[in-house]
Scaffold this motif. Structure first.
Motif, PDB file in Angstrom:
ATOM      1  N   ARG A 232      94.190  64.330  34.718  1.00 52.94           N
ATOM      2  CA  ARG A 232      95.606  64.296  34.331  1.00 52.94           C
ATOM      3  C   ARG A 232      96.537  64.407  35.525  1.00 52.94           C
ATOM      4  O   ARG A 232      97.710  64.040  35.444  1.00 52.94           O
ATOM      5  N   ARG A 233      96.023  64.904  36.648  1.00 51.27           N
ATOM      6  CA  ARG A 233      96.825  65.037  37.861  1.00 51.27           C
ATOM      7  C   ARG A 233      96.472  63.989  38.917  1.00 51.27           C
ATOM      8  O   ARG A 233      97.131  63.902  39.951  1.00 51.27           O
ATOM      9  N   CYS A 234      95.433  63.219  38.652  1.00 54.68           N
ATOM     10  CA  CYS A 234      94.919  62.275  39.645  1.00 54.68           C
ATOM     11  C   CYS A 234      95.785  61.016  39.692  1.00 54.68           C
ATOM     12  O   CYS A 234      96.074  60.410  38.660  1.00 54.68           O
ATOM     13  N   ILE A 235      96.187  60.603  40.869  1.00 51.72           N
ATOM     14  CA  ILE A 235      97.045  59.431  41.018  1.00 51.72           C
ATOM     15  C   ILE A 235      96.340  58.167  40.544  1.00 51.72           C
ATOM     16  O   ILE A 235      96.973  57.265  39.985  1.00 51.72           O
ATOM     17  N   SER A 236      95.035  58.085  40.739  1.00 50.70           N
ATOM     18  CA  SER A 236      94.309  56.919  40.230  1.00 50.70           C
ATOM     19  C   SER A 236      94.417  56.852  38.710  1.00 50.70           C
ATOM     20  O   SER A 236      94.663  55.780  38.137  1.00 50.70           O
ATOM     21  N   TYR A 237      94.250  57.972  38.046  1.00 52.94           N
ATOM     22  CA  TYR A 237      94.391  58.003  36.587  1.00 52.94           C
ATOM     23  C   TYR A 237      95.823  57.671  36.179  1.00 52.94           C
ATOM     24  O   TYR A 237      96.054  56.853  35.283  1.00 52.94           O
ATOM     25  N   LEU A 238      96.783  58.278  36.830  1.00 51.42           N
ATOM     26  CA  LEU A 238      98.185  58.109  36.436  1.00 51.42           C
ATOM     27  C   LEU A 238      98.670  56.678  36.630  1.00 51.42           C
ATOM     28  O   LEU A 238      99.478  56.179  35.837  1.00 51.42           O
ATOM     29  N   THR A 239      98.193  56.000  37.663  1.00 53.28           N
ATOM     30  CA  THR A 239      98.681  54.651  37.943  1.00 53.28           C
ATOM     31  C   THR A 239      97.833  53.554  37.305  1.00 53.28           C
ATOM     32  O   THR A 239      98.264  52.397  37.262  1.00 53.28           O
ATOM     33  N   ILE A 240      96.652  53.905  36.808  1.00 55.28           N
ATOM     34  CA  ILE A 240      95.757  52.888  36.251  1.00 55.28           C
ATOM     35  C   ILE A 240      95.432  53.150  34.782  1.00 55.28           C
ATOM     36  O   ILE A 240      95.701  52.315  33.915  1.00 55.28           O
ATOM     37  N   GLU A 241      94.862  54.291  34.494  1.00 56.94           N
ATOM     38  CA  GLU A 241      94.374  54.569  33.137  1.00 56.94           C
ATOM     39  C   GLU A 241      95.481  54.981  32.173  1.00 56.94           C
ATOM     40  O   GLU A 241      95.425  54.673  30.979  1.00 56.94           O
ATOM     41  N   TYR A 242      96.476  55.676  32.678  1.00 61.88           N
ATOM     42  CA  TYR A 242      97.500  56.292  31.835  1.00 61.88           C
ATOM     43  C   TYR A 242      98.617  55.299  31.535  1.00 61.88           C
ATOM     44  O   TYR A 242      99.187  54.694  32.444  1.00 61.88           O
ATOM     45  N   ALA A 243      98.934  55.147  30.252  1.00 61.91           N
ATOM     46  CA  ALA A 243      99.911  54.134  29.852  1.00 61.91           C
ATOM     47  C   ALA A 243     101.307  54.685  29.629  1.00 61.91           C
ATOM     48  O   ALA A 243     102.255  53.920  29.469  1.00 61.91           O
ATOM     49  N   ARG A 314      94.853  43.430  37.368  1.00 59.90           N
ATOM     50  CA  ARG A 314      95.440  42.807  36.185  1.00 59.90           C
ATOM     51  C   ARG A 314      95.256  43.677  34.943  1.00 59.90           C
ATOM     52  O   ARG A 314      96.069  43.622  34.018  1.00 59.90           O
ATOM     53  N   ARG A 315      94.227  44.488  34.898  1.00 61.00           N
ATOM     54  CA  ARG A 315      93.941  45.208  33.656  1.00 61.00           C
ATOM     55  C   ARG A 315      94.999  46.256  33.311  1.00 61.00           C
ATOM     56  O   ARG A 315      95.064  46.690  32.168  1.00 61.00           O
ATOM     57  N   ILE A 316      95.858  46.637  34.245  1.00 62.60           N
ATOM     58  CA  ILE A 316      96.887  47.616  33.877  1.00 62.60           C
ATOM     59  C   ILE A 316      98.075  46.949  33.196  1.00 62.60           C
ATOM     60  O   ILE A 316      98.884  47.633  32.552  1.00 62.60           O
TER      61      ILE A 316
END
Length: 384
Positions: A232-243, A314-316
């Motif tokens: 929840r704090r990871c920049i990879s998660y925030l910029t890719i997985e999190y909508a 593209r997937r984001i």
């Protein structure tokens, strides 16, 4: 899956390694399927909510630690490593120690330059690995006859790092990624679940010691303890997985990172041994070689889709892309640059036509002001 293959395990493993090298893989291992002792850690991670909104993590639950539950009949798991550091970049052309980490740190210090995670600057790794893993499985079938198998690369409930560690591809670093003495962590992992009884390859000793470079480097302190990541704090998660909307308190730490984050890997001493990829697939695409935030902000959706064709980016989707670039532009305004007026004009010009999600991040960006020291530095730079 099929059964009853009589194979010479060690000889077959040697052949697998030869075939794999020809396909661009750097290392092959074999793991067993009893991952029961990994289940408590997985359960605790999920119970803590560290998976964020990646609901599929919880939905698949312990299937990740039970290969035979995911693919009935699985007896062994062939693990594969594929290095992805581009063949040639700014900062050097050789394997390891060629300055690539310094180049990436410098990029992060230039507020108007956009930073895309290294792994995403070339072709989508899912496609590259899946195709080549399937080719490896076909070579195996030619040698032993038809057998049951499925190939995976970050595409199913698989404990990839756990399997890599157990099969000797590396050890688990404190940032939770697999680490190898001769390759650092700049590599992808893939697996072939097979119904062949292959000899397991031995695990290797861990070599992180007392080092905490990755924990110290994480901009958002997402590595909450050694070997424990709060996505929840990871920049990879925030910029890719999190909508959704990026938490405002974390936006300043994102800096100019618009897709992923490599900081924990940039800081890792073992990555001085990171190896260049043998494949052209991971060569840096022109659109993300040296992008500026203002250029990327000017893309419309058609331009985004064209530029990211065949790319993991593209997937984001275009909305998340705009959200991320808006945050980075806001951080450029926080830093103070000679282009502040152009940044504000560009943000304002696209505000009204943006989706509600993007508009909220644009408004946040427009509200950012440089600190006194940053403003003075920007003015001095403009005057030169």
């Amino acid at each position: 899956m099929g059964q009853g293959h009589g194979v010479d395990g060690p000889a077959l493993l040697a052949q697998l390694r030869t075939w794999a090298r020809a396909l661009g893989f750097s290392q092959i291992g074999v793991a067993g399927i009893d991952l029961a002792d990994a289940e408590p850690g997985l359960q605790a991670w999920l119970a803590a909510g560290f998976h964020g909104e990646m609901a599929y993590m919880a939905r698949h639950g312990l299937t990740r630690a039970r290969p035979a539950a995911l693919v009935p009949g699985t007896v062994s798991v062939i693990t594969a490593r594929m290095d992805y550091l581009p063949r040639a970049r700014d900062g050097g052309t050789g394997d390891g120690g060629d300055g690539w980490q310094a180049v990436e740190w410098q990029r992060l210090q230039r507020p108007l330059d956009a930073t895309v995670s290294l792994y995403a600057r070339g072709r989508d790794y899912h496609k590259v690995l899946r195709t080549r893993l399937q080719r490896l499985a076909q070579r195996l079938a030619e040698a032993v006859g038809p057998f049951g198998h499925r190939v995976f690369t970050d595409s199913a409930p698989v404990l990839e790092v756990e399997l890599a560690v157990r099969s000797g591809l590396g050890w688990r670093g404190k940032h939770t990624l697999a680490l190898a003495r001769d390759a650092g962590s700049m590599f992808f992992l893939g697996e072939i679940y097979v119904d062949l009884a292959l000899p397991a390859t031995p695990a290797v000793e861990a070599h992180c010691g007392t080092c905490t470079a990755c924990l110290d480097a994480c901009p958002t302190r997402a590595i909450v303890a050694p070997y424990r990541l709060d996505a929840r704090r990871c920049i990879s998660y925030l910029t890719i997985e999190y909508a959704g909307p990026i938490p405002p308190e974390l936006r300043p730490q994102i800096g100019n990172r618009i897709y992923g984050c490599d900081d924990c890997q940039l800081a890792c001493p073992w990555n001085k041994y990171a190896r260049r990829s043998a494949l052209a697939d991971f060569d840096v695409r022109d659109d993300v070689a040296a992008p500026t935030l203002l250029t990327l902000w000017g893309w419309d959706e058609a331009r985004f889709l064209h530029a990211t064709e065949g790319s993991a980016i593209r997937r984001i989707g275009f909305e998340r892309w705009q959200r991320n670039v808006a945050v980075a532009l806001g951080n450029a305004l926080r830093a103070g640059t000679p282009a502040d007026d152009a940044v504000r004009a560009a943000l304002a010009a696209r505000r009204d036509g943006a989706t509600p999600l993007v508009r909220e991040h644009v408004d946040w960006a427009l509200a950012q002001r440089p600190a006194a020291g940053a403003a003075t530095a920007a003015a001095s730079s403009a005057a030169r």
